[in-house]
Design an enzyme around this catalytic site. Structure first.
Site: not given
Ligand code: NAD
Ligand code: UGA
Length: 495
Positions: A33, A35, A60, A152, A196, A249, A253, A256, A305
């Site tokens: 999500y 990358g 994927r 990450s 994001l 970071k 979170n 929030l 997260c």
């Molecule tokens: P994700 O599970 O969707 O993707 C991670 C990917 O990494 C998987 O497809 C997995 O197969 C791959 N992977 C694992 N080990 C690997 C390796 N050695 N080489 C190549 N690929 C490998 O996770 P995500 O949601 O993208 O989150 C990734 C990181 O970003 C986490 O630390 C998360 O906390 C952070 N983050 C996520 C969000 C979000 O909105 N999802 C936002 C901000 C930060």
């Molecule tokens: C959150 C942060 O907003 C991002 O900045 C961060 O990068 C990301 O986590 C992460 O590190 O993964 P995300 O989880 O994708 O993003 O979505 P949000 O919009 O933050 O919502 C998180 C949860 O809170 C959802 O279940 C949403 O429905 C809930 N939420 C959000 C509420 O219940 N009320 C609100 O007012 C806002």
């Protein structure tokens, strides 16, 4: 990788380290999500850079390469267009991890960092095995000078472990065959957390509030800042040291999520007193010191997260002997779990104390609107609790697949008698005793209540855990209505 007590960071770079004046090739480890969308936007904004996103998960990667853009593995509004513009030009998705690392001037680590499920710190600490594997793979496969970027979300001081692994490889193989004129292998480690939010990822990446870069190598910092500088204003690119960047970071979170638990706690008090949480949120949000965002009461925060990052913060606090600080942050998660449990309990209680054999329409399974992600979705716990009580669930979600719901509910597709994924809200509601709205998909705000109510078994309920439905129209259509954070349907409300 275990957490170590702070020491002086290992500096891999010196002022003489040959940093490429311009980054020409990027490799991103992890096509998830973060990358996928992040690299798609970098490729879009930096046509001069070749970006390769690699993953161990071949399925994927195949989905990222699918000619049918509706089958990309991540659903994000606008993502398909960005991928369509750049894929095959300077954006590539591949399983050839070593080759992509070897070619890269800069490697982003964007792999999963879930909560540990066993061993030391189980249930709280981050499981860093995938990050460590990446560091080792970069140590093996990199050529020349490589800037390694933590994308990450990681516990503070993880960069130290990455630096140590890279430094060891540097020491072991300082001059990997250089007969062909290959430069010695050197590394710089940066922290560049991603902020994001899912559902708005492309907009967030294209116009971020800020970009944060932590490091101790000015040349590497400027190389990364130069990439973001292609589309982000200079004053929005913040530079700091590694540890402040990593901790910012987790803290962002935590703050929030804390707001959501705070407003959800007040929502419960509103229901008990006759106040309306939306009115309270409007009133407090007008105070510029508080601000209006993130005050939406709901079924509790989900997503991959918030919970994991707060628990990680709690673990770090305990590790450093800060028990009271740990307890403070842990209460944010406790309140969130309670919020999810109380909604399931409330549904049972309103339906005469039993939902056994009753059809309940569940509208929305994703953890928020505009995503197909269900990780830690409040719908999972609430549905599980209702199934445990014997309910029959008719679930609708515009983006979540049946296979995903089956995994989340721990029940096999087709082989269950107790839940089904249906194609429309109308189908879900048909014959139901209650409608439970769990995700704020726009379509649920515009439901035709007179038509829907007629197809339900009376007396019927609408439980609106997102506060998005037209409660007046539902009541006028003969439904009893409970809206989270409002007194409707409560005996004390007088309504
Ligand atoms: P994700 O599970 O969707 O993707 C991670 C990917 O990494 C998987 O497809 C997995 O197969 C791959 N992977 C694992 N080990 C690997 C390796 N050695 N080489 C190549 N690929 C490998 O996770 P995500 O949601 O993208 O989150 C990734 C990181 O970003 C986490 O630390 C998360 O906390 C952070 N983050 C996520 C969000 C979000 O909105 N999802 C936002 C901000 C930060
Ligand atoms: C959150 C942060 O907003 C991002 O900045 C961060 O990068 C990301 O986590 C992460 O590190 O993964 P995300 O989880 O994708 O993003 O979505 P949000 O919009 O933050 O919502 C998180 C949860 O809170 C959802 O279940 C949403 O429905 C809930 N939420 C959000 C509420 O219940 N009320 C609100 O007012 C806002």
């Amino acid at each position: 990788m275990t957490l170590t007590t702070p020491t002086t960071p290992t500096s891999l770079s010196s002022s003489t380290t040959p940093v490429p004046p311009q980054v020409r090739t990027i490799c991103c480890l992890g096509a998830g999500y973060v990358g996928g969308p992040t690299m798609a936007v970098i490729a879009d904004r930096c046509p001069q850079i070749q970006v390769t996103v690699v993953d161990l998960n071949a399925e994927r990667i195949a989905a990222w390469n699918d000619a049918d853009l509706s089958r990309l593995p991540v659903y994000e509004p606008g993502l398909d267009a960005v991928v369509a513009r750049n894929r095959g030009r300077n954006l590539h998705f591949s399983t050839e991890v070593d080759a992509a690392i070897a070619k890269a001037d800069m490697v982003f680590i964007s792999v999963n960092t879930p909560t540990k499920t066993r061993g030391i710190g189980a249930g709280q600490a981050s499981d860093l095995r995938w990050v460590e594997a990446c560091a080792r793979q970069v140590a093996q496969a990199a050529r020349g000078h490589t800037i390694v970027v933590e994308k990450s979300t990681l516990p503070v001081r993880t960069a130290e472990a990455i630096q140590t692994i890279l430094a060891a490889s540097q020491n072991q193989l300082p001059q990997r065959p250089t007969g062909n004129g290959e430069a010695p292998r050197t590394f710089s480690v940066l922290s560049n957390p991603e902020f994001l939010a899912e559902g708005t990822a492309i907009a967030d990446l294209e116009a971020p509030d800020r970009v944060l870069i932590g490091g101790d190598d000015p040349a590497a910092i400027e190389a990364l800042a130069g990439i973001y500088g292609q589309w982000v204003a200079p004053e929005q690119i913040l530079r700091t040291n590694l540890w402040s960047s990593e901790l910012s970071k987790l803290t962002a979170n935590a703050f929030l999520a804390q707001r959501i638990s705070s407003i959800n706690s007040i929502a419960a008090l509103c229901e008990a007193t006759g106040a309306d949480v939306r009115e309270v949120a409007r009133a407090i949000g007008a105070d510029s010191r508080i601000g209006a965002k993130f005050l939406g009461a709901g079924p509790g925060f989900g997503g991959s997260c918030f919970q994991k990052d707060i628990l990680n913060l709690v673990y770090l606090c305990r590790h450093f002997g800060l028990a009271e600080v740990a307890d403070y942050w842990e209460s944010v998660v406790t309140l969130n779990s309670w919020q999810q449990q109380r909604i399931a309990r409330l549904v049972v209680q309103k339906l005469f104390g039993t939902v056994s054999g009753k059809r309940i329409a569940v509208l929305g399974f994703a953890f928020k609107a505009n995503t197909n992600d269900t990780r830690e979705s409040p719908a999972i716990r609430i549905c599980r609790d209702l199934l445990e009580e014997g309910a029959q669930l008719a679930i609708h979600d515009p983006k979540v697949s049946e296979a995903q719901i089956a995994t989340d509910l721990g029940q096999k597709e087709q082989q269950n008698q107790h839940w089904q994924l249906v194609a429309s809200p109308a189908e879900a509601v048909n014959g139901a005793d209650a409608v439970l709205v769990l995700t704020e998909w726009q379509a649920y705000a515009a439901l035709d209540w007179p038509a829907l109510a007629g197809s339900m078994r009376q007396p019927a309920w609408l439980f609106d855990a997102r506060g998005i439905c037209d409660a007046a129209a539902a009541r006028a259509a003969g439904l009893q209505v409970w809206r989270l954070g409002a007194a409707y349907g409560n005996a004390s409300s007088g309504e």
